[in-house]
Design a protein around this motif. Structure first.
Motif, mmCIF file in Angstrom:
data_model
loop_
_atom_site.group_PDB
_atom_site.id
_atom_site.type_symbol
_atom_site.label_atom_id
_atom_site.label_comp_id
_atom_site.label_asym_id
_atom_site.label_seq_id
_atom_site.Cartn_x
_atom_site.Cartn_y
_atom_site.Cartn_z
ATOM 1 N N ILE A 106 0.831 -1.199 0.000
ATOM 2 C CA ILE A 106 0.000 0.000 0.000
ATOM 3 C C ILE A 106 0.871 1.257 0.000
ATOM 4 N N VAL A 107 1.881 1.288 0.861
ATOM 5 C CA VAL A 107 2.768 2.455 0.912
ATOM 6 C C VAL A 107 3.533 2.606 -0.400
ATOM 7 N N SER A 108 4.025 1.509 -0.943
ATOM 8 C CA SER A 108 4.766 1.572 -2.205
ATOM 9 C C SER A 108 3.886 2.104 -3.327
ATOM 10 N N ALA A 109 2.620 1.674 -3.354
ATOM 11 C CA ALA A 109 1.694 2.171 -4.381
ATOM 12 C C ALA A 109 1.458 3.663 -4.214
ATOM 13 N N GLY A 110 1.341 4.112 -2.968
ATOM 14 C CA GLY A 110 1.156 5.530 -2.708
ATOM 15 C C GLY A 110 2.355 6.354 -3.133
ATOM 16 N N LEU A 111 3.551 5.841 -2.858
ATOM 17 C CA LEU A 111 4.767 6.552 -3.245
ATOM 18 C C LEU A 111 4.933 6.608 -4.760
ATOM 19 N N ARG A 166 6.384 -12.778 -1.901
ATOM 20 C CA ARG A 166 6.851 -11.884 -2.964
ATOM 21 C C ARG A 166 7.763 -10.828 -2.351
ATOM 22 N N PHE A 167 8.772 -10.418 -3.089
ATOM 23 C CA PHE A 167 9.642 -9.356 -2.605
ATOM 24 C C PHE A 167 8.816 -8.099 -2.371
ATOM 25 N N GLY A 168 9.027 -7.463 -1.224
ATOM 26 C CA GLY A 168 8.301 -6.251 -0.890
ATOM 27 C C GLY A 168 7.036 -6.494 -0.094
ATOM 28 N N THR A 179 15.526 1.987 0.649
ATOM 29 C CA THR A 179 15.722 1.743 -0.775
ATOM 30 C C THR A 179 14.915 2.678 -1.669
ATOM 31 N N ASN A 180 13.943 3.382 -1.102
ATOM 32 C CA ASN A 180 13.085 4.271 -1.894
ATOM 33 C C ASN A 180 13.181 5.687 -1.346
ATOM 34 N N PRO A 181 13.836 6.598 -2.053
ATOM 35 C CA PRO A 181 14.027 7.977 -1.564
ATOM 36 C C PRO A 181 12.722 8.693 -1.260
ATOM 37 N N LYS A 182 11.643 8.384 -1.993
ATOM 38 C CA LYS A 182 10.370 9.049 -1.761
ATOM 39 C C LYS A 182 9.822 8.760 -0.378
ATOM 40 N N ALA A 183 10.166 7.619 0.171
ATOM 41 C CA ALA A 183 9.657 7.227 1.482
ATOM 42 C C ALA A 183 10.216 8.104 2.598
ATOM 43 N N LYS A 184 11.345 8.751 2.358
ATOM 44 C CA LYS A 184 11.983 9.560 3.392
ATOM 45 C C LYS A 184 11.142 10.765 3.785
ATOM 46 N N THR A 185 10.290 11.234 2.888
ATOM 47 C CA THR A 185 9.447 12.392 3.193
ATOM 48 C C THR A 185 7.984 12.006 3.392
ATOM 49 N N ALA A 186 7.681 10.733 3.312
ATOM 50 C CA ALA A 186 6.299 10.277 3.473
ATOM 51 C C ALA A 186 5.905 10.261 4.943
ATOM 52 N N LYS A 187 4.617 10.448 5.213
ATOM 53 C CA LYS A 187 4.086 10.424 6.569
ATOM 54 C C LYS A 187 3.024 9.337 6.684
ATOM 55 N N PRO A 188 2.950 8.655 7.820
ATOM 56 C CA PRO A 188 1.926 7.607 7.995
ATOM 57 C C PRO A 188 0.519 8.119 7.731
ATOM 58 N N GLN A 189 0.250 9.374 8.105
ATOM 59 C CA GLN A 189 -1.086 9.939 7.932
ATOM 60 C C GLN A 189 -1.501 10.025 6.463
ATOM 61 N N ILE A 231 6.879 0.565 8.466
ATOM 62 C CA ILE A 231 6.988 0.190 7.056
ATOM 63 C C ILE A 231 7.688 1.278 6.251
ATOM 64 N N ILE A 232 7.311 2.527 6.480
ATOM 65 C CA ILE A 232 7.922 3.646 5.751
ATOM 66 C C ILE A 232 9.417 3.727 6.043
ATOM 67 N N ASP A 233 9.793 3.542 7.304
ATOM 68 C CA ASP A 233 11.215 3.572 7.669
ATOM 69 C C ASP A 233 11.994 2.489 6.941
ATOM 70 N N GLN A 234 11.381 1.316 6.787
ATOM 71 C CA GLN A 234 12.055 0.225 6.086
ATOM 72 C C GLN A 234 12.174 0.528 4.595
ATOM 73 N N LEU A 235 11.092 1.046 4.009
ATOM 74 C CA LEU A 235 11.112 1.363 2.578
ATOM 75 C C LEU A 235 12.076 2.503 2.267
ATOM 76 N N ALA A 236 12.267 3.394 3.233
ATOM 77 C CA ALA A 236 13.158 4.541 3.024
ATOM 78 C C ALA A 236 14.604 4.110 2.783
#
Length: 299
Positions: free
Chosen positions: A90-95, A135-137, A264-274, A257-262
């Motif tokens: 879900i987070v990856s799709a949002g990013l 599946r990976f991810g 490998t995914n730069p977009k996750a670094k600025t994402a917020k759970p909300q 989840i966001i911290d883990q994705l961050a």
């Protein structure tokens, strides 16, 4: 004493998100996706079998996907407007530009075990081996990497992670000795234990905050006849720390989840759970006293 499973509030919240079908005499057809053969999917199976969907004028078709990524793709494309899904997809799709949100928290912790072949009883003995994930991810992949790191092993370097498919397929891979271990959920964990496989790490016991299977929106259900497995699976599934009575999506779980994705995914670094939560439907039921009434409580 085992508390009653909180199916009603979860489903009513989900139904409110989809359609208010009561005004129509004809049932509204809706496809609902899920991606695992495990107790984590219990909510929509029970809702289908005991008629909760039908009583809300919904003709629900439950569609099984062989991985969380596929179910998320189907949701984004509009094929299955409602799915039960775990946070990473879900987070990856949002990013990536989609706009998925959790409207029901569902399971807010992980009930995974890292199981290994009988002779592998320590982390060092697992070094150089292979661990199966769906599946990976996905959630099983996240758990494998998390557990291996906690055991002092470098995922992908000290231990190879391979994709083998759903929970039954991962268990089958272990039985065929094609892999050294796998991350499993109930009842597969208890089945594996009875077959002699070793419990190397219990992720649930670590108290990890994690947004797991929740409402974002074939008949291949889990069938068990062993009373002991049924009891253990049920008790594990309805634990308040895992499946809370008040189905708010978990901010802390999404942050994990966001911290883990961050990594490998730069977009996750600025994402917020909300960004991935819309709790207004659950809030409405909570404030009205409906949730408490399900369990005989008074406001």
């Amino acid at each position: 004493m085992i508390r009653k499973l909180n199916i009603p509030v979860a489903l009513v919240a989900l139904l409110s998100v989809c359609w208010n079908a009561r005004a129509s005499a004809q049932a509204t057809q809706v496809a609902i996706g899920y991606s695992g053969i495990s107790a984590d999917q219990l909510v929509i199976w029970v809702a289908k079998d005991i008629g909760i969907f039908a009583r809300n004028n919904l003709d629900a078709q439950l569609i099984y996907f062989t991985g969380g990524t596929l179910s998320v793709t189907a949701m984004v494309s509009g094929d299955t407007p409602l799915i039960q899904a775990s946070g990473p997809g879900i987070v990856s799709a949002g990013l990536a530009g989609a706009e998925p949100v959790y409207v029901v928290g569902g399971i807010v912790s992980l009930d995974y075990w890292l199981m290994t072949q009988p002779e592998i009883k320590t982390a060092e003995q697992l070094r150089g081996g292979t661990v199966a994930v769906a599946r990976f991810g996905g959630a099983a992949d996240f758990v494998a990497r998390y557990a291996l790191a906690r055991l002092g092993l470098n995922p992908g370097k000290d231990v190879t992670i391979v994709q083998t498919g759903s929970t039954p397929e991962r268990l089958a891979a272990m039985e065929a000795r094609r892999v050294s271990g796998s991350t499993l959920v109930p009842p597969a964990t208890f089945i594996a234990q009875k077959k002699g496989f070793h419990l190397l790490a219990d992720v649930a016991a670590l108290g990890l905050a994690y947004q797991h299977q929740g409402g974002v929106t074939t008949r291949k259900y889990l069938r068990l006849e062993d009373p002991e497995l049924l009891r253990k699976t049920y008790e594990s599934s309805v634990d308040e720390n895992k499946l809370p009575m008040k189905q708010y999506p978990t901010v802390e779980g999404l942050k994990t989840i966001i911290d883990q994705l961050a990594l490998t995914n730069p977009k996750a670094k600025t994402a917020k759970p909300q960004d991935f939560i819309d709790p207004r439907f659950v809030e409405e039921f909570d404030k009205s006293g409906y949730i408490d009434s399900l369990y005989g409580k008074k406001k």
